[in-house]
Motif scaffolding. Structure first.
Motif, PDB file in Angstrom:
ATOM      1  N   ARG A 464     -16.352   2.681  -1.805  1.00 56.68           N
ATOM      2  CA  ARG A 464     -15.086   2.597  -2.541  1.00 56.68           C
ATOM      3  C   ARG A 464     -15.324   2.105  -3.964  1.00 56.68           C
ATOM      4  O   ARG A 464     -16.163   1.236  -4.209  1.00 56.68           O
ATOM      5  CB  ARG A 464     -14.121   1.632  -1.856  1.00 56.68           C
ATOM      6  CG  ARG A 464     -13.736   2.001  -0.427  1.00 56.68           C
ATOM      7  CD  ARG A 464     -12.666   1.035   0.071  1.00 56.68           C
ATOM      8  NE  ARG A 464     -12.410   1.195   1.498  1.00 56.68           N
ATOM      9  CZ  ARG A 464     -12.848   0.371   2.443  1.00 56.68           C
ATOM     10  NH1 ARG A 464     -13.562  -0.703   2.096  1.00 56.68           N
ATOM     11  NH2 ARG A 464     -12.580   0.588   3.712  1.00 56.68           N
ATOM     12  N   ARG A 465     -14.528   2.661  -4.876  1.00 57.82           N
ATOM     13  CA  ARG A 465     -14.488   2.162  -6.251  1.00 57.82           C
ATOM     14  C   ARG A 465     -13.046   1.744  -6.531  1.00 57.82           C
ATOM     15  O   ARG A 465     -12.128   2.573  -6.482  1.00 57.82           O
ATOM     16  CB  ARG A 465     -14.954   3.237  -7.242  1.00 57.82           C
ATOM     17  CG  ARG A 465     -16.348   3.769  -6.941  1.00 57.82           C
ATOM     18  CD  ARG A 465     -16.823   4.752  -8.012  1.00 57.82           C
ATOM     19  NE  ARG A 465     -15.923   5.888  -8.165  1.00 57.82           N
ATOM     20  CZ  ARG A 465     -15.913   6.958  -7.378  1.00 57.82           C
ATOM     21  NH1 ARG A 465     -16.746   7.035  -6.346  1.00 57.82           N
ATOM     22  NH2 ARG A 465     -15.073   7.959  -7.596  1.00 57.82           N
ATOM     23  N   LEU A 466     -12.841   0.464  -6.805  1.00 61.56           N
ATOM     24  CA  LEU A 466     -11.500  -0.054  -7.060  1.00 61.56           C
ATOM     25  C   LEU A 466     -11.086   0.310  -8.480  1.00 61.56           C
ATOM     26  O   LEU A 466     -11.893   0.243  -9.410  1.00 61.56           O
ATOM     27  CB  LEU A 466     -11.469  -1.564  -6.858  1.00 61.56           C
ATOM     28  CG  LEU A 466     -11.963  -2.056  -5.488  1.00 61.56           C
ATOM     29  CD1 LEU A 466     -11.949  -3.579  -5.434  1.00 61.56           C
ATOM     30  CD2 LEU A 466     -11.119  -1.475  -4.360  1.00 61.56           C
ATOM     31  N   LEU A 467      -9.841   0.677  -8.669  1.00 62.39           N
ATOM     32  CA  LEU A 467      -9.387   1.208  -9.948  1.00 62.39           C
ATOM     33  C   LEU A 467      -8.739   0.118 -10.799  1.00 62.39           C
ATOM     34  O   LEU A 467      -7.877  -0.633 -10.335  1.00 62.39           O
ATOM     35  CB  LEU A 467      -8.401   2.348  -9.724  1.00 62.39           C
ATOM     36  CG  LEU A 467      -8.941   3.501  -8.858  1.00 62.39           C
ATOM     37  CD1 LEU A 467      -7.907   4.604  -8.726  1.00 62.39           C
ATOM     38  CD2 LEU A 467     -10.252   4.047  -9.406  1.00 62.39           C
ATOM     39  N   GLY A 468      -9.167   0.061 -12.064  1.00 61.82           N
ATOM     40  CA  GLY A 468      -8.655  -0.932 -12.998  1.00 61.82           C
ATOM     41  C   GLY A 468      -7.801  -0.309 -14.083  1.00 61.82           C
ATOM     42  O   GLY A 468      -7.435   0.874 -14.021  1.00 61.82           O
ATOM     43  N   ASP A 469      -7.525  -1.092 -15.112  1.00 58.84           N
ATOM     44  CA  ASP A 469      -6.735  -0.586 -16.234  1.00 58.84           C
ATOM     45  C   ASP A 469      -7.495   0.472 -17.029  1.00 58.84           C
ATOM     46  O   ASP A 469      -6.887   1.280 -17.735  1.00 58.84           O
ATOM     47  CB  ASP A 469      -6.326  -1.738 -17.153  1.00 58.84           C
ATOM     48  CG  ASP A 469      -5.149  -2.528 -16.591  1.00 58.84           C
ATOM     49  OD1 ASP A 469      -4.528  -2.060 -15.614  1.00 58.84           O
ATOM     50  OD2 ASP A 469      -4.858  -3.615 -17.128  1.00 58.84           O
ATOM     51  N   VAL A 470      -8.811   0.450 -16.956  1.00 56.63           N
ATOM     52  CA  VAL A 470      -9.652   1.501 -17.530  1.00 56.63           C
ATOM     53  C   VAL A 470     -10.564   2.020 -16.429  1.00 56.63           C
ATOM     54  O   VAL A 470     -11.125   1.230 -15.665  1.00 56.63           O
ATOM     55  CB  VAL A 470     -10.499   0.978 -18.707  1.00 56.63           C
ATOM     56  CG1 VAL A 470     -11.514   2.033 -19.158  1.00 56.63           C
ATOM     57  CG2 VAL A 470      -9.618   0.572 -19.879  1.00 56.63           C
TER      58      VAL A 470
END
Length: 762
Positions: A464-470
């Motif tokens: 999994r890759r957690l999604l940020g503001d960028v």
């Protein structure tokens, strides 16, 4: 208060009447991971969110391990029916032979039932009955094969009809009731920051925050720190530290990281104790080893507490804080909290990345089960393994160790199917080694070699890759797009792994060897806004689970880089606590202060740079005879970029990798020097590896011609070399040819800046 989704529900659930134990029955549950003395069995928690519990694993590499032993108090004497939760781990492949066989010893009595011989899935296997006369009962698990038998739990019951629940909430409730666990976790305390995951990223995050004044809990579900860079997985630290614009970032990575490099090396290379000592030396840092986070508590979209359990005792704890950091690699904490995430490859139609596939898919980079063998000086047998992957003369792997490119599971779910992925990696190693030892053309050459180590904690690259503001993309890195919140500088290539083509032809759909496709980059500072969640406001993240595309993951995922992420996350956490804000607020209102912290750093300053160490005899030696020789090699990695002529061109700037020769990945390999007329040679110097003193050739020998073959120069025969600037003297030989034979080297690639040969004065 709202509880999030969970990977394995752990709320108390009333047992249904259909599975209730009769009032007259006595039932005893023994968790295998809780044995007082685990002997040679390993506690393996990697799959507990899928199969419900840690287990004991008999990882003996073909030699039965020492018995695990414990003592249990029974409620009453009587006749008890025995059930063991286990499985035939090669069952998913319908493979013959059931390698994970073991038996149970009760008060010195060996039960006839052999466990681990049936059922591809976890289940309760019946094991007959035992007579209990003394209620203090001694138990032992007796491994029969050394080939990864696994035991989750043992049940003794006086109810002949009872079968314990095998999954989900019912099994959780059964365990809670039989183990007499409290309905609510114990309070572990109130902290400023809770870090989940004790790899390089999490360890650096916890130390960084603690040094800046935060009260920190570090939760790690293994007995050691370091993650892939521990003695369990044995992956070296990749990437460069101390880069612009913040050269102090990386000081902490160096402080806790091992001084030696290389994959699949002896355990002491990874310096587990060094990491533990630094962490335990922090006054405000509270370390919880062998503790697995299984749930979170939420309020108004924020995490208020992490729930975790000790994997040996099953005791459960609640960790409270205003701020949390997910450094688990798999993004487990973010997943539990409902954080937005992505898994698999984005499509080019979505991201316009040149390295992305045309359409999105679920493919990820895989996990590596690394291994090595050692010479014993005497014949070392290894059994046939009919249950393993089968090889023949056309497809066996001609190597004596397995590095990063022994990689499985690229087309499988790296979380839900991870036990399958890890087990397939082990089946490959066992099957190939059995063929090498018993049938291959190499069998005489390796007759005294023993399979000495194989990872059972697989080294995972991507999930999994957690999604940020960028969300960092390929274009950001390649085009050097500037961000105002530039932080950690990534230096690794965009390094993406794919199944190796020949391996795909030979094992279609079941590949286990990979290739790496590299796109070189200039050092690039990634934005801080990739290090916190876009929808869980008090969640930071560091490691391979940060906010990047699959392609961009190729450059940021190596562990020096992820360790620097941890340093920055610890700094941001300290500002959140200081200003009573969230990670997004640090960017919006306190970015300049974060930049000041990144400029100052939190670790010890770096030592002087590594330089080569020429031998003392070099000043008295004559000319370097290698300079006039013709070079031939067994194979080339990229002849244009790393030509064989680099071997003897007189250049070995150890900071410039372009000056090296690099071979193809087949081992053994060789480099031969030849002259028009014989030369008298009595000393050698080999400068080898990568910039920074990494990955020198590890097992090698100089040889001279003898008849139709080659004879070793015994003084140059080396195993487990760790020097990138190696030298040796030997009785002078006169020859027109000399060969460097390399049997082992990290990554299977021979990397040589310079091979020098000298005639020493008498």
């Amino acid at each position: 208060m709202k509880t999030s989704r969970t990977m394995t529900p752990l709320l108390a659930v009333t047992l249904t009447l259909s599975m209730a134990i009769t009032a007259a029955a006595e039932t005893v549950l023994v968790e295998a991971e809780g044995f007082a003395d685990t002997g040679g069995w390993m506690v393996d928690q990697q799959f507990m969110d899928q199969m419900g519990s840690p287990m004991l694993l008999a990882h003996g590499l073909g030699e039965p391990v020492v018995e695990a032993k414990t003592t249990v108090e029974f409620p009453a004497a009587g006749t008890y029916h025995v059930l063991v939760r286990t499985r035939d781990w090669v069952g998913p492949w319908k493979a013959p032979g059931a390698p994970g066989r073991f038996q149970l010893v009760v008060n010195g009595q060996l039960l006839e039932t052999v466990f681990g011989i049936e059922g591809a899935q976890w289940h309760w296997q019946r094991g007959g009955t035992v007579e209990i006369r003394d209620t203090t009962v001694a138990l032992a698990l007796r491994d029969l094969t050394g080939f990864d038998g696994r035991c989750d739990a043992i049940v003794f019951t006086t109810d002949a009809q009872f079968t314990p629940p095998n999954a989900g909430a019912e099994m959780t409730a059964f365990r809670r009731k039989l183990l007499k666990l409290p309905e609510q976790p114990e309070d572990a305390g109130q902290f400023d920051l809770v870090v989940v995951g004790g790899g390089m990223a999490g360890t650096c995050a916890a130390v960084s925050a603690a040094r800046l004044g935060s009260n920190v809990a570090l939760i790690q579900n293994r007995p050691v720190l370091g993650g892939n860079n521990s003695s369990e997985s044995r992956v070296h630290l990749g990437g460069k530290i101390n880069q612009q614009p913040y050269p102090a970032l990386g000081n902490l990575v160096r402080e806790i990281g091992p001084s030696r490099q290389g994959n699949a090396r002896p355990a002491d290379y990874y310096e587990d104790q060094k990491k533990l000592d630094v962490v335990r030396g922090q006054e405000r840092l509270h370390l919880f080893l062998n503790t697995h986070a299984y749930d979170v508590e939420m309020k108004e979209g924020r995490i208020t507490a992490v729930l975790a359990k000790n994997i040996r005792t099953n005791r459960e704890y609640r960790f409270r804080a205003p701020l949390f950091a997910d450094c688990t690699g798999d993004g487990n904490l973010g997943f539990l909290a409902g954080a937005d995430f992505r898994m698999g490859r984005e499509g080019r139609d979505e991201t316009q990345e040149s390295l992305a596939p045309e359409k999105a898919d679920r493919m990820t980079m895989g996990a590596s089960v690394q291994w090595y063998s050692l010479k014993t000086g005497q014949p070392a047998a290894f059994p046939e393994c009919p249950w393993a992957v089968q090889f023949d003369d056309t497809n066996y792997q001609r190597v004596t160790m397995g590095d990063w490119n022994w990689e499985t599971g690229m087309n499988r779910h790296q979380i839900e199917e991870f036990e399958f992925i890890r087990d397939y990696g082990m089946r490959v190693v066992y099957g190939n080694w059995a063929y090498l030892k018993n049938q291959s053309k190499m069998k005489d050459e390796i007759a005294d070699r023993k399979l000495s180590w194989m990872a059972y904690v697989a080294g995972k690259r991507e999930s999994r890759r957690l999604l940020g503001d960028v969300i960092l993309t390929e274009q950001d890195v390649v085009e050097q797009r500037p961000f105002p919140d530039a932080s950690v500088t990534t230096t690794w290539t965009i390094d993406l792994h794919y199944p190796e083509a020949r391996n795909s032809q030979q094992f279609p759909g079941e590949e286990f060897r990979s290739i790496a496709k590299h796109v070189r980059i200039k050092p690039y500072a990634i934005p801080y806004r990739t290090l916190y969640s876009r929808n869980v406001p008090n969640l930071l993240m560091a490691g391979r689970n940060i906010s990047v595309t699959h392609v961009a993951l190729g450059t940021i995922r190596v562990m020096r880089t992820t360790g620097m992420m941890g340093e920055v996350v610890g700094m941001a956490a300290s500002l959140c606590n200081k200003h009573e804000t969230d990670p997004r607020g640090v960017y919006a209102d306190h970015l300049e202060e974060l930049q000041q912290l990144m400029t100052a750093g939190v670790g010890a300053p770096p030592p002087p740079p590594v330089v080569s160490m020429p031998p003392k005899w070099l000043d008295k030696a004559g000319p370097n005879l290698a300079r006039t020789a013709t070079v031939s090699v067994s194979g080339r990695y990229n002849e244009t970029q790393y030509p064989p002529s680099n071997v003897n061109d007189g250049r070995f700037n150890v900071a410039d990798n372009s000056l090296r020769f690099v071979s193809d990945p087949q081992r053994p390999g060789w480099v031969e020097l030849s002259w028009d007329k014989p030369q008298t040679i009595g000393a050698v110097r080999i400068v080898t590896g990568q910039a920074g003193g990494k990955t020198p050739i590890s097992e090698f020998c100089l040889q001279t011609p003898e008849g139709t073959g080659w004879k070793d120069i015994s003084e140059t025969r080396v195993e487990r070399n760790g020097k990138f600037d190696f030298n040796a003297q030997f009785p002078a030989v006169t020859t027109d040819r000399i060969r460097l034979l390399v049997s082992e080297t990290p990554g299977d690639l021979i990397r040589i800046w310079e091979l020098e040969l000298y005639r020493l004065p008498q």
